[in-house]
Scaffold this motif. Structure first.
Motif, short mmCIF file in Angstrom:
data_model
loop_
_atom_site.label_atom_id
_atom_site.label_comp_id
_atom_site.label_asym_id
_atom_site.label_seq_id
_atom_site.Cartn_x
_atom_site.Cartn_y
_atom_site.Cartn_z
N LYS A 241 13.42 -21.81 -7.31
CA LYS A 241 12.76 -22.23 -6.06
C LYS A 241 11.25 -22.37 -6.25
N GLU A 242 10.64 -21.35 -6.87
CA GLU A 242 9.17 -21.40 -7.04
C GLU A 242 8.77 -22.57 -7.94
N GLY A 243 9.52 -22.79 -9.01
CA GLY A 243 9.10 -23.76 -10.01
C GLY A 243 9.76 -25.12 -9.88
N GLY A 244 10.69 -25.27 -8.95
CA GLY A 244 11.37 -26.56 -8.78
C GLY A 244 12.10 -27.01 -10.04
N PHE A 245 12.69 -26.09 -10.75
CA PHE A 245 13.41 -26.46 -11.97
C PHE A 245 14.66 -27.27 -11.62
N ASN A 246 14.94 -28.29 -12.41
CA ASN A 246 16.16 -29.07 -12.17
C ASN A 246 17.34 -28.42 -12.88
N GLN A 247 18.52 -28.97 -12.63
CA GLN A 247 19.74 -28.35 -13.16
C GLN A 247 19.72 -28.29 -14.69
N ALA A 248 19.26 -29.36 -15.32
CA ALA A 248 19.25 -29.39 -16.79
C ALA A 248 18.32 -28.30 -17.34
N GLN A 249 17.22 -28.07 -16.65
CA GLN A 249 16.28 -27.04 -17.13
C GLN A 249 16.87 -25.63 -16.97
N ILE A 250 17.57 -25.41 -15.86
CA ILE A 250 18.23 -24.12 -15.65
C ILE A 250 19.30 -23.89 -16.73
N VAL A 251 20.03 -24.95 -17.02
CA VAL A 251 21.08 -24.84 -18.06
C VAL A 251 20.43 -24.51 -19.41
N THR A 252 19.31 -25.15 -19.72
CA THR A 252 18.62 -24.87 -20.98
C THR A 252 18.19 -23.40 -21.05
N LEU A 253 17.64 -22.89 -19.94
CA LEU A 253 17.19 -21.48 -19.92
C LEU A 253 18.36 -20.54 -20.20
#
Ligand code: HPA
Ligand code: ZN
Length: 333
Positions: free
Chosen positions: A293-305
């Motif tokens: 929420k704070e960083g506006g990460f997209n789905q692909a970025q969350i998956v990478t993390l």
């Protein structure tokens, strides 16, 4: 996005078992062990949590451990965390423990590690969550004490995957423990060390971790971004960074989402973790949801993390592949 995160298969690589001690369990153990609590209720205890830097957190963290006395206390602590983690779809966890914080109170090393290990075995069998143990040395104690505790761990080498370094970083650089970590490496253990956010001489500490100690991972390591040279080293050596957003927020008033974006942009192997979830009142899912929420990460970025955590886990390649395939299947669905 929240549901997507909550249902994702995940791994956690930076969680202190003693930092998972929930106030309700504290009160139950205190009663059993005849220990008087300074607060009347779990709610009052939580209300007294007041952290603004590493030392103010550590004071409360160490005080909380006094209720852990018997083998079964360590079992309950560990089993409760693994139950909570599994309920959040965490399938694999690497767990720090701080033996010196207990042996200095007269608790035997065997008592601590046996309770933890039995809970790990039971949780894997009954809940389907795999975990491995990392012995952390307290850096504000002597190198001699660290060495003594490495020796105490010798009979339990099969139960430990690596060693770490935590507690107060001020005036306690990685190099202070060069000999202990060299010995641990020879014993076949993996190495990691905390480089907490915004500490004195942080760039020197990060550099010592990499160049002198030759760690396999760095815990936190946010400040590496201040040095292009360190970022390159971390990337070239494929070192995982175990970042803990809610923990960091107590020190820097931000979940460090900008920094995590920068690490992703640089292809650094950054992972998201909870650190001391019972104290910071946020387990892995809450860390990921708030960060997104704070960083506006997209789905692909969350998956990478999340994928990064499986990639830099201290597991064999086949096991890692299995977890990564599960994650891939989940995303495809
Ligand atoms: N840093 C240092 N020591 C600790 C931490 C941490 O994040 N958590 C528990 N002990
Ligand atoms: Zn930590």
């Amino acid at each position: 996005m929240q549901t997507f995160i909550e249902k994702m298969p995940k791994a956690e690589l930076h969680v202190h078992l003693e930092g998972t001690l929930e106030p309700e369990l504290s009160f139950a153990l205190a009663k059993k062990n005849g220990i008087e609590m300074s607060y009347k209720t779990p709610q009052e205890l939580i209300a007294a949590y007041d952290f603004h830097d590493l030392p103010s957190f550590l004071t409360i963290y160490y005080a909380g451990m006094n209720v852990l006395v018997e083998e079964d206390d360590f079992y309950q602590l560990t089993y409760a965390y693994l139950t909570k983690a599994r309920s959040e779809e965490t399938l694999y966890a690497e767990l720090f423990f701080d033996p010196q914080a207990h042996t200095t109170r007269g608790i035997a090393f065997e008592t601590i590690i046996t309770g933890i290990h039995k809970a790990q075995v039971d949780a894997e069998q009954k809940l389907g969550i795999k975990s491995q143990l990392i012995l952390c040395f307290l850096r504000d104690m002597s190198a001699e004490s660290a060495m003594q505790h490495l020796d105490l761990a010798m009979p339990y080498l099969d139960w430990i995957v690596g060693v770490g370094l935590d507690s107060d970083e001020r005036n306690n650089p990685p190099i202070k423990f060069a000999e202990v970590f060299a010995k641990a490496k020879k014993m076949g253990l993996k190495l990691t060390m905390h480089c907490d956010v915004n500490q004195n001489n942080t760039l020197t500490h990060i550099n010592q971790c990499i160049s002198e100690i030759q760690v396999d991972r760095i815990d936190h390591g946010i400040n590496s971004l201040e040095s292009e040279e360190l970022c390159t080293l971390i990337k070239d050596k494929k070192l995982g960074l175990t970042v803990c957003p809610v923990s960091n927020q107590f020190v820097v008033q931000s979940l460090t989402s900008d920094e995590i974006h920068k690490m992703l942009d640089k292809d650094m192997l950054v992972t998201i973790n909870s650190d001391d979830p019972a104290y910071f009142r946020a387990y892995l899912n809450e860390n990921l949801v708030k960060l997104q929420k704070e960083g506006g990460f997209n789905q692909a970025q969350i998956v990478t993390l999340v994928a990064n955590a499986f990639k830099v886990a201290w597991l064999d390649e086949v096991t890692k592949e299995n977890y990564l395939n599960q994650l891939e299947d989940y995303v495809a669905q």
